[in-house]
Design an enzyme around this catalytic site. Structure first.
Site, PDB file in Angstrom:
ATOM      1  N   ASP A  31       0.860  -1.187   0.000  1.00  0.00           N
ATOM      2  CA  ASP A  31       0.000   0.000   0.000  1.00  0.00           C
ATOM      3  C   ASP A  31       0.896   1.236   0.000  1.00  0.00           C
ATOM      4  O   ASP A  31       1.923   1.263   0.690  1.00  0.00           O
ATOM      5  CB  ASP A  31      -0.907   0.002   1.245  1.00  0.00           C
ATOM      6  CG  ASP A  31      -2.107   0.920   1.077  1.00  0.00           C
ATOM      7  OD1 ASP A  31      -3.235   0.399   1.038  1.00  0.00           O
ATOM      8  OD2 ASP A  31      -1.915   2.161   0.981  1.00  0.00           O
ATOM      9  N   SER A  76     -10.072   6.243  -6.684  1.00  0.00           N
ATOM     10  CA  SER A  76     -11.467   5.816  -6.874  1.00  0.00           C
ATOM     11  C   SER A  76     -12.490   6.929  -6.673  1.00  0.00           C
ATOM     12  O   SER A  76     -13.625   6.643  -6.290  1.00  0.00           O
ATOM     13  CB  SER A  76     -11.766   4.660  -5.921  1.00  0.00           C
ATOM     14  OG  SER A  76     -11.601   5.097  -4.592  1.00  0.00           O
ATOM     15  N   TYR A 140     -12.878   7.402 -14.157  1.00  0.00           N
ATOM     16  CA  TYR A 140     -12.681   6.346 -13.158  1.00  0.00           C
ATOM     17  C   TYR A 140     -13.196   5.003 -13.694  1.00  0.00           C
ATOM     18  O   TYR A 140     -12.476   4.007 -13.741  1.00  0.00           O
ATOM     19  CB  TYR A 140     -13.396   6.726 -11.844  1.00  0.00           C
ATOM     20  CG  TYR A 140     -13.532   5.580 -10.885  1.00  0.00           C
ATOM     21  CD1 TYR A 140     -12.398   4.993 -10.321  1.00  0.00           C
ATOM     22  CD2 TYR A 140     -14.786   5.057 -10.546  1.00  0.00           C
ATOM     23  CE1 TYR A 140     -12.519   3.915  -9.450  1.00  0.00           C
ATOM     24  CE2 TYR A 140     -14.913   3.995  -9.677  1.00  0.00           C
ATOM     25  CZ  TYR A 140     -13.775   3.429  -9.129  1.00  0.00           C
ATOM     26  OH  TYR A 140     -13.904   2.361  -8.289  1.00  0.00           O
ATOM     27  N   LYS A 144     -11.130   1.492 -14.973  1.00  0.00           N
ATOM     28  CA  LYS A 144     -11.413   0.155 -14.427  1.00  0.00           C
ATOM     29  C   LYS A 144     -11.777  -0.806 -15.569  1.00  0.00           C
ATOM     30  O   LYS A 144     -11.391  -1.979 -15.556  1.00  0.00           O
ATOM     31  CB  LYS A 144     -12.544   0.227 -13.391  1.00  0.00           C
ATOM     32  CG  LYS A 144     -12.131   0.916 -12.092  1.00  0.00           C
ATOM     33  CD  LYS A 144     -11.315  -0.013 -11.204  1.00  0.00           C
ATOM     34  CE  LYS A 144     -10.897   0.622  -9.898  1.00  0.00           C
ATOM     35  NZ  LYS A 144     -10.295  -0.309  -8.946  1.00  0.00           N
ATOM     36  N   PHE A 168     -21.161  -2.751  -6.340  1.00  0.00           N
ATOM     37  CA  PHE A 168     -22.099  -1.640  -6.314  1.00  0.00           C
ATOM     38  C   PHE A 168     -21.690  -0.752  -5.120  1.00  0.00           C
ATOM     39  O   PHE A 168     -20.528  -0.390  -5.043  1.00  0.00           O
ATOM     40  CB  PHE A 168     -23.537  -2.172  -6.387  1.00  0.00           C
ATOM     41  CG  PHE A 168     -23.821  -2.584  -7.829  1.00  0.00           C
ATOM     42  CD1 PHE A 168     -23.081  -3.595  -8.435  1.00  0.00           C
ATOM     43  CD2 PHE A 168     -24.710  -1.884  -8.611  1.00  0.00           C
ATOM     44  CE1 PHE A 168     -23.239  -3.908  -9.794  1.00  0.00           C
ATOM     45  CE2 PHE A 168     -24.894  -2.188  -9.967  1.00  0.00           C
ATOM     46  CZ  PHE A 168     -24.153  -3.196 -10.545  1.00  0.00           C
ATOM     47  N   HIS A 188     -18.826   9.592   0.320  1.00  0.00           N
ATOM     48  CA  HIS A 188     -19.880   8.575   0.258  1.00  0.00           C
ATOM     49  C   HIS A 188     -21.039   8.907   1.198  1.00  0.00           C
ATOM     50  O   HIS A 188     -20.839   9.457   2.284  1.00  0.00           O
ATOM     51  CB  HIS A 188     -19.307   7.204   0.595  1.00  0.00           C
ATOM     52  CG  HIS A 188     -18.304   6.749  -0.418  1.00  0.00           C
ATOM     53  ND1 HIS A 188     -16.958   6.711  -0.160  1.00  0.00           N
ATOM     54  CD2 HIS A 188     -18.451   6.374  -1.708  1.00  0.00           C
ATOM     55  CE1 HIS A 188     -16.319   6.310  -1.243  1.00  0.00           C
ATOM     56  NE2 HIS A 188     -17.201   6.107  -2.204  1.00  0.00           N
ATOM     57  N   LEU A 189     -22.225   8.507   0.755  1.00  0.00           N
ATOM     58  CA  LEU A 189     -23.448   8.920   1.448  1.00  0.00           C
ATOM     59  C   LEU A 189     -23.485   8.467   2.910  1.00  0.00           C
ATOM     60  O   LEU A 189     -23.706   9.293   3.801  1.00  0.00           O
ATOM     61  CB  LEU A 189     -24.672   8.388   0.678  1.00  0.00           C
ATOM     62  CG  LEU A 189     -26.011   8.737   1.317  1.00  0.00           C
ATOM     63  CD1 LEU A 189     -26.229  10.251   1.321  1.00  0.00           C
ATOM     64  CD2 LEU A 189     -27.157   8.043   0.583  1.00  0.00           C
ATOM     65  N   ARG A 281     -25.762  15.914  -8.535  1.00  0.00           N
ATOM     66  CA  ARG A 281     -24.317  15.793  -8.736  1.00  0.00           C
ATOM     67  C   ARG A 281     -24.113  15.258 -10.151  1.00  0.00           C
ATOM     68  O   ARG A 281     -24.783  14.296 -10.549  1.00  0.00           O
ATOM     69  CB  ARG A 281     -23.773  14.810  -7.688  1.00  0.00           C
ATOM     70  CG  ARG A 281     -22.276  14.726  -7.628  1.00  0.00           C
ATOM     71  CD  ARG A 281     -21.802  13.899  -6.444  1.00  0.00           C
ATOM     72  NE  ARG A 281     -22.151  12.477  -6.577  1.00  0.00           N
ATOM     73  CZ  ARG A 281     -21.787  11.536  -5.701  1.00  0.00           C
ATOM     74  NH1 ARG A 281     -21.107  11.875  -4.622  1.00  0.00           N
ATOM     75  NH2 ARG A 281     -22.131  10.282  -5.892  1.00  0.00           N
TER      76      ARG A 281
HETATM   77  N1  UFG Z   1     -25.291  11.480  -2.176  1.00  0.00           N
HETATM   78  C1  UFG Z   1     -25.967  12.557  -1.661  1.00  0.00           C
HETATM   79  N2  UFG Z   1     -25.307  13.362  -0.780  1.00  0.00           N
HETATM   80  C2  UFG Z   1     -24.015  13.152  -0.412  1.00  0.00           C
HETATM   81  C3  UFG Z   1     -23.329  12.041  -0.964  1.00  0.00           C
HETATM   82  C4  UFG Z   1     -24.002  11.222  -1.846  1.00  0.00           C
HETATM   83  O1  UFG Z   1     -27.124  12.787  -1.967  1.00  0.00           O
HETATM   84  O2  UFG Z   1     -23.466  13.949   0.366  1.00  0.00           O
HETATM   85  C5  UFG Z   1     -26.004  10.580  -3.106  1.00  0.00           C
HETATM   86  C6  UFG Z   1     -25.344  10.479  -4.462  1.00  0.00           C
HETATM   87  O3  UFG Z   1     -25.786  11.507  -5.310  1.00  0.00           O
HETATM   88  C7  UFG Z   1     -25.783   9.094  -4.901  1.00  0.00           C
HETATM   89  C8  UFG Z   1     -25.904   8.306  -3.584  1.00  0.00           C
HETATM   90  O4  UFG Z   1     -25.984   9.288  -2.569  1.00  0.00           O
HETATM   91  O5  UFG Z   1     -27.031   9.147  -5.494  1.00  0.00           O
HETATM   92  C9  UFG Z   1     -24.700   7.420  -3.316  1.00  0.00           C
HETATM   93  O6  UFG Z   1     -23.539   8.206  -3.469  1.00  0.00           O
HETATM   94  P1  UFG Z   1     -22.086   7.705  -3.075  1.00  0.00           P
HETATM   95  O7  UFG Z   1     -21.144   8.819  -3.388  1.00  0.00           O
HETATM   96  O8  UFG Z   1     -22.107   7.151  -1.701  1.00  0.00           O
HETATM   97  O9  UFG Z   1     -21.853   6.476  -4.057  1.00  0.00           O
HETATM   98  P2  UFG Z   1     -21.923   6.430  -5.649  1.00  0.00           P
HETATM   99  O10 UFG Z   1     -23.153   5.647  -5.985  1.00  0.00           O
HETATM  100  O11 UFG Z   1     -21.774   7.743  -6.290  1.00  0.00           O
HETATM  101  O12 UFG Z   1     -20.549   5.707  -5.960  1.00  0.00           O
HETATM  102  C10 UFG Z   1     -20.389   4.337  -5.915  1.00  0.00           C
HETATM  103  C11 UFG Z   1     -18.939   4.016  -5.615  1.00  0.00           C
HETATM  104  C12 UFG Z   1     -18.052   4.520  -6.724  1.00  0.00           C
HETATM  105  C13 UFG Z   1     -18.543   3.991  -8.035  1.00  0.00           C
HETATM  106  C14 UFG Z   1     -19.987   4.342  -8.242  1.00  0.00           C
HETATM  107  C15 UFG Z   1     -20.536   3.716  -9.500  1.00  0.00           C
HETATM  108  O13 UFG Z   1     -18.550   4.609  -4.398  1.00  0.00           O
HETATM  109  O14 UFG Z   1     -16.730   4.058  -6.499  1.00  0.00           O
HETATM  110  O15 UFG Z   1     -20.757   3.846  -7.154  1.00  0.00           O
HETATM  111  O16 UFG Z   1     -21.533   4.494 -10.018  1.00  0.00           O
HETATM  112  F1  UFG Z   1     -17.835   4.545  -9.036  1.00  0.00           F
END
Ligand code: UFG
Length: 328
Positions: A31, A76, A140, A144, A168, A188-189, A281
């Site tokens: 790492d 990522s 990204y 991949k 996912f 992340h959410l 977003r």
């Molecule tokens: N979201 C919000 N508010 C936040 C953060 C996220 O509303 O503060 C929403 C996003 O718009 C999305 C959902 O919550 O609809 C999930 O968002 P994340 O950022 O947690 O995860 P993603 O679905 O965007 O991303 C994940 C992986 C990525 C990958 C992607 C594939 O973390 O590595 O799925 O689409 F690329």
């Protein structure tokens, strides 16, 4: 077996290292510690370095009789990849090229690769099958997918056997609370919502409430990080026994909206968690849900924590007990 885990100090990597140790396997970690946390891995030979560093790769393959590689090391962040695609091509694609070259040189022909749902882009239909079209909407996902193809051609040319796991939404933490998710910045959410519960943020912004979903917010398929770890181990074992390369989705096959995730966090934490609607977003598909039937059938993968409550409550245990993550 001795398994080299690249990116083993990162979020999914460190949970996989812990899982492999619990299965009695020997693990070696590489790492760079750019994003990973040294404290997240214990009792393993640890090599700090980049995938591009041939000297560190030589040391690893000379010092240890590696039987298989699980390859997580990568950048990522979707948004960052759009702003700086060359960084993603360099670290992800060229980094993997270095790793694979060394694997072939040292005759290590088994690799499990950390891929992503982002390889699909906007889905053709829901649930997403492995055979669906792959048209990534950001660098990204594109990098991949390029690595998946590098691995496919390396099977044909050099007999390198690979399993690509398209995850996912990884979430949750070690059910025993030893390690968890600690990203800076956090995007992340679920961890963001839990930081609101901890009082570290004032509110959570819901990115868009006008999507064509039941409540207007985006729907995602959340999968427990320990269930991902289990799948990596099953994939290594399958590759060793069948020598058949393959691609698998990993999800629970069930979608939850942003609003549902926030409500579940309210129930688990017993905190109010203020939320407000913010603009969409860029690049977020409305709905991403996996079909993981192939992994369940061929890998005999059985998720242990499919319920969103369990995923969030393990994450909450970690964040609540470690509000500053791995920092003392
Ligand atoms: N979201 C919000 N508010 C936040 C953060 C996220 O509303 O503060 C929403 C996003 O718009 C999305 C959902 O919550 O609809 C999930 O968002 P994340 O950022 O947690 O995860 P993603 O679905 O965007 O991303 C994940 C992986 C990525 C990958 C992607 C594939 O973390 O590595 O799925 O689409 F690329």
């Amino acid at each position: 077996m001795t398994i080299l885990v690249t990116g083993g100090a990162g979020y999914i990597g460190s949970h996989t290292v812990l899982y492999l140790q619990e299965q009695g396997e020997k693990v070696v970690v590489l790492d760079s510690l750019q994003k990973g946390h040294k404290q997240a891995v214990v009792d393993v030979p640890f090599y700090q370095g980049e995938l591009h560093d041939n000297a560190v790769l030589d040391r690893i393959f000379v010092d240890n009789k590696i039987d298989a590689v699980i390859h997580f090391a990568a950048d990522s962040l979707v948004g960052e990849s759009v702003k700086d695609p060359l960084k993603y091509y360099d670290n992800n694609v060229i980094g993997t090229h270095h790793l694979v070259k060394k694997m072939i040189e040292y005759d290590v022909k088994t690799i499990v690769f950390s891929s992503t749902a982002a390889t699909y882009g906007e889905p053709d239909s829901i649930p997403i099958q492995e055979s669906d079209t792959t048209v990534p909407t950001n660098p990204y996902g594109e990098t991949k997918l390029a690595i998946e193809k590098l691995l496919k051609w390396s099977d044909q040319a050099y007999g390198l056997k690979s399993v690509c796991l398209r995850y996912f939404n990884a979430a949750g933490a070690d059910p025993e609370g030893r390690i968890g998710e600690d990203h800076t910045p956090e995007t992340h959410l679920i961890p963001i919502v839990l930081q609101v519960a901890l009082g570290q943020r004032d509110n959570v912004k819901m990115f868009g409430d006008d999507y064509p979903t039941e409540d207007g917010t985006c729907v995602r398929d959340y999968i427990h990080v320990m269930d991902l770890a289990q799948a990596h181990y099953l994939a290594v074992k399958k590759l060793k026994s069948t020598k058949q390369s393959a691609i698998y989705n990993l999800g629970n096959g069930q979608g939850f909206s942003v609003k549902q995730v926030i409500d579940t966090c309210r129930n688990v934490t017993e905190h109010d968690i203020p939320a407000e609607v913010a603009p969409r977003r860029a690049g977020d598909p409305a709905i991403l849900i996996a079909s993981s039937e192939k992994a369940k059938t061929e890998l005999e993968w059985t998720p242990q924590y499919p319920e969103l409550e369990a995923i969030i409550s393990h994450a909450w245990d970690w964040h609540h007990n470690n509000p500053n993550g791995f920092e003392e």
